[in-house]
Structures are given as C-alpha cells and as structure tokens.
Design a protein around this motif. Structure first.
Motif, PDB file in Angstrom:
ATOM      1  N   GLN A 206     -13.024   4.119   0.110  1.00  0.00           N
ATOM      2  CA  GLN A 206     -12.581   5.316  -0.605  1.00  0.00           C
ATOM      3  C   GLN A 206     -11.143   5.185  -1.105  1.00  0.00           C
ATOM      4  OE1 GLN A 206     -14.172   5.321   2.258  1.00  0.00           O
ATOM      5  NE2 GLN A 206     -16.082   6.428   1.884  1.00  0.00           N
ATOM      6  N   HIS A 207     -10.250   4.646  -0.277  1.00  0.00           N
ATOM      7  CA  HIS A 207      -8.850   4.503  -0.672  1.00  0.00           C
ATOM      8  C   HIS A 207      -8.477   3.071  -1.063  1.00  0.00           C
ATOM      9  CE1 HIS A 207      -8.456   7.975   2.369  1.00  0.00           C
ATOM     10  NE2 HIS A 207      -8.472   8.492   1.138  1.00  0.00           N
ATOM     11  N   LEU A 208      -9.248   2.107  -0.599  1.00  0.00           N
ATOM     12  CA  LEU A 208      -8.882   0.702  -0.790  1.00  0.00           C
ATOM     13  C   LEU A 208     -10.133  -0.159  -0.800  1.00  0.00           C
ATOM     14  CD1 LEU A 208      -6.562  -1.497  -0.812  1.00  0.00           C
ATOM     15  CD2 LEU A 208      -6.934  -1.631   1.674  1.00  0.00           C
TER      16      LEU A 208
ATOM     17  N   LEU B 158       0.805  -1.223   0.000  1.00  0.00           N
ATOM     18  CA  LEU B 158       0.000   0.000   0.000  1.00  0.00           C
ATOM     19  C   LEU B 158       0.840   1.275   0.000  1.00  0.00           C
ATOM     20  CD1 LEU B 158      -2.766  -1.146   2.502  1.00  0.00           C
ATOM     21  CD2 LEU B 158      -3.025  -0.787   0.029  1.00  0.00           C
ATOM     22  N   ILE B 159       2.162   1.117  -0.055  1.00  0.00           N
ATOM     23  CA  ILE B 159       3.044   2.288  -0.135  1.00  0.00           C
ATOM     24  C   ILE B 159       3.836   2.210  -1.431  1.00  0.00           C
ATOM     25  CG2 ILE B 159       3.200   2.523   2.380  1.00  0.00           C
ATOM     26  CD1 ILE B 159       5.932   1.156   2.258  1.00  0.00           C
ATOM     27  N   GLY B 160       4.502   3.260  -1.769  1.00  0.00           N
ATOM     28  CA  GLY B 160       5.302   3.284  -2.990  1.00  0.00           C
ATOM     29  C   GLY B 160       4.613   4.008  -4.119  1.00  0.00           C
TER      30      GLY B 160
ATOM     31  N   LEU C 265     -12.804   1.880  -9.123  1.00  0.00           N
ATOM     32  CA  LEU C 265     -11.579   2.666  -9.041  1.00  0.00           C
ATOM     33  C   LEU C 265     -11.926   4.137  -9.246  1.00  0.00           C
ATOM     34  CD1 LEU C 265      -8.517   2.322  -8.714  1.00  0.00           C
ATOM     35  CD2 LEU C 265      -8.340   2.328 -11.213  1.00  0.00           C
ATOM     36  N   GLY C 266     -11.712   4.955  -8.197  1.00  0.00           N
ATOM     37  CA  GLY C 266     -12.011   6.368  -8.281  1.00  0.00           C
ATOM     38  C   GLY C 266     -13.447   6.724  -7.961  1.00  0.00           C
TER      39      GLY C 266
ATOM     40  N   ALA D 292      -2.699  -2.649   9.054  1.00  0.00           N
ATOM     41  CA  ALA D 292      -1.945  -1.849   8.096  1.00  0.00           C
ATOM     42  C   ALA D 292      -2.776  -0.679   7.580  1.00  0.00           C
ATOM     43  CB  ALA D 292      -1.487  -2.725   6.932  1.00  0.00           C
ATOM     44  N   VAL D 293      -4.048  -0.923   7.329  1.00  0.00           N
ATOM     45  CA  VAL D 293      -4.946   0.130   6.868  1.00  0.00           C
ATOM     46  C   VAL D 293      -5.025   1.247   7.905  1.00  0.00           C
ATOM     47  CG1 VAL D 293      -7.383   0.671   6.384  1.00  0.00           C
ATOM     48  CG2 VAL D 293      -6.307  -1.348   5.350  1.00  0.00           C
TER      49      VAL D 293
END
Length: 360
Positions: free
Chosen positions: A273-275, A241-243, A345-346, A263-264
C-alpha cells in the motif's frame, strides 16, 4: 602362528606390509589404487589394513602424491543465505570426487582475505574457489595471479585468465526495475552491494539502463551502493523513505532485505500500500514475510555446482599434459517471481504468485 598386532596408534605402512607378507611398495601401490597389483596381493593388503585398523596419514600421503585432496573456498560472508546456498551446491560435487572443503570467511576484509589465501598456499590446497571482496583491487589480483593451482572465481570478474561463474545481475536488476517502472513508479530506490564488485556494478548498470531505455531520468539520490551489512540496508531505506520526495518502490539485494524491512517497520509503512518492494535474490525471509516479496530468483546451488565442476575439470587437465586448459565464463539463469509486494502507484494488485522465466 598369528602375527602380533601393534597398538593402533602406532600402526604404520611397514606394519601392514609385514602383516600381509608383502613389500612396502606393494602396500603403497594398493593405497594409491594403482592398476599393476596382483588381485591376491591386493586382497592380502586390504585384509591386513582391516585387521590392524590402519588409517593412512593424510599429510604423509599428500607429500608423496603432491595432492592434498583439499579445496580452498573463500567467501566474503558465509552468513549471507545466497552465498551459503552456493556452498550447499559445490560441497557434494567435490565430496563425490574425494575432496574436502577448507571453507573460510573473509568478512569482506582485505587483510583477512590475504591471510586466508596464504593459508591456502601453506596447506597446499589442490584448487581454490573464491569470491573476493573487491575484484578491482590490484593487490588481490597479484596474490591470485601467484597461485599455481586451478582457480575459479564465483560471482566476480577479475583481470586474470581464470574461469568465472556468475549470476545475471544486470538482467535481473533490469527486469525488476522495468517492472516497477511499468507500474508507474519513478521514485525507485536501489540498495545494493558496493560497485567494487561485479555484482554491484552489474546491478547499478541494469538499474540505470531500465530508466534510460524509457527516457526517464535516473533518481541518483535514491541509489545506495556503499555498504554490505544489515545496518546499511536499514539506514539507506530509512533515508530514502522520508523527506519531501520519498521512494515509492525499492529494489534491494537479498542480503540487505532484513535491514529494509526494519526501516519499513520503524516508519510504520505497509507493503504494497505504501511501498512496493523487489528483492534481488529469493531468500527464506522474502518468502515468509507477509506479503511475500517479489523476487529475482538466482539458482545459487547451481552456481556452486558449476564452479565445483569447472574446478574438477581443471584438476583433470593438470594431470593430462596433452590436454590444454580452457577458460570459461558461465552465467547462470534466473526467474522473476511475482508475489504480492508490488502495486501500481496509488493502487493495488492481487497477491497471486507466479514465475516469469528469464529472457533467452
């Protein structure tokens, strides 16, 4: 004159016979529920047992009958709510048939697993239901091959002539992944158990097939299938979830869900919204998180019941020499439970819950 009653701690089958005025053989036939006992004698023996407070010695009985009335059940992690649910399914089936469970936890440790299996042998269990940590391991296969009692594999496929009861991990993972692909996600992360197990292999196969069938490249850098514990799920999710190209969706095994949610939280992300998130196995955690997590729901209690019923069938076959043993592979069905943890997505979608049945 009333016969003297021996101290309860010393009551034996001989005392019962003397109290009832019958032979030792008659008492033995009554205790073993033999058909060729006169009803009046059976009643006298039953009354003597009650009056003396006689309790049969299970060890002595097992030596005489060559049956312990005990079933060995070995699981890799009894704290996993999904495998624990299998136990809730199999235990009452065996209990109704007069069997007691010898339940052991291997912690997915081969040495511990080997020791438990040897204990099953020494204690002369009548049958075994087992979920091994590595169904490709030759030493495990050799040890199981050496068992002389009926054996049923739970959620594992091993190169032996034994029954297997499985959940459809391939189909479940395929459906979860295709659902996320249909929502526009391409950076989909898979977090699952190691591929040294049937479950791990089938999940990976279903995940890859969903991408391949749509002509989309599998995101290999987002596939994590090397660990079982909570920290592994947390670390795998965090790294994905990073990078510069983070995952926008995760398909996660039920046992890793708590780690993913940690982790979330650490990354201060919002679902959906993000995942977007789908869990392979519908746990209480998945249902209680806000929003509740979309899930592939496997009927684990039914899986346990099925394994117990198959084992009882083979125990009956063993007592009937004219009936040859049969070997089966049974796959338990599943549902796809749509909740509010996934969004295009989005974009976002309503959070209403509904079940999508498995394809026939």
């Amino acid at each position: 004159m009333k016969k003297p009653r021996p101290p309860s701690a010393t009551v034996t089958i001989k005392h019962v016979a003397q109290h009832a005025g019958v032979s030792l053989g008659t008492v033995s036939r009554v205790l073993n529920n033999a058909a060729n006992v006169d009803p009046s004698l059976r009643q006298r023996v039953a009354q003597a047992i009650v009056e003396l407070g006689y309790e049969p010695n299970p060890v002595a009985q097992s030596l005489r009958s060559r049956q312990s009335r005990v079933i060995g059940v070995l699981l890799p992690d009894i704290q996993n709510p999904l495998t624990a649910a299998a136990v809730t399914g199999l235990e009452p089936v065996l209990a109704r048939a007069g069997y007691t469970l010898f339940l052991a936890n291997s912690h997915s440790d081969r040495a511990r697993e080997s020791d438990v299996l040897e204990q099953f042998k020494r204690r002369r269990v009548d049958g075994v239901i087992v979920m091994v940590g590595d169904d490709n391991d030759e030493a495990t296969r050799a040890q199981l091959r050496d068992f002389s009692v009926p054996l049923v594999m739970l959620e594992r496929v091993i190169d032996l002539d034994v029954d297997c009861v499985l959940t459809n991990q391939y189909e479940g993972t395929y459906r979860a992944t295709r659902y996320l692909l249909g929502l526009g996600h391409r950076r989909i992360c898979l977090i699952t158990v190691p591929t040294i197990t049937h479950s791990g292999r089938e999940r990976l196969r279903g995940f890859e097939a969903a991408f391949t069938d749509l002509g989309i490249e599998v995101p290999r850098d987002l596939v994590h299938s090397e660990g079982r514990a909570h920290p592994y799920g947390r670390d795998a999710a965090y790294s994905s979830l990073i990078g510069r190209a983070p995952a926008t969706a995760i398909v996660v095994s039920g046992g890793h869900l708590a780690g993913v949610m940690e982790a979330v939280r650490l990354l201060n992300l919002s679902i959906p919204q993000h995942l977007s998130l789908v869990t392979l196995g519908d746990t209480e955690l998945a249902q209680l998180i806000e929003p509740p997590i979309t899930a592939i729901r496997y009927d684990w209690p039914a899986t346990g019941r099925c394994a117990a019923e198959l084992l009882l069938e083979h125990l009956a076959e063993g007592r009937d020499a004219a009936r040859p043993p049969s070997r089966q592979r049974i796959i338990v069905t599943h549902e796809f439970i749509i909740r509010g943890s996934c969004a295009p997505l989005g974009g976002t979608i309503p959070r209403s819950e509904h079940a999508v049945p498995a394809r026939s």
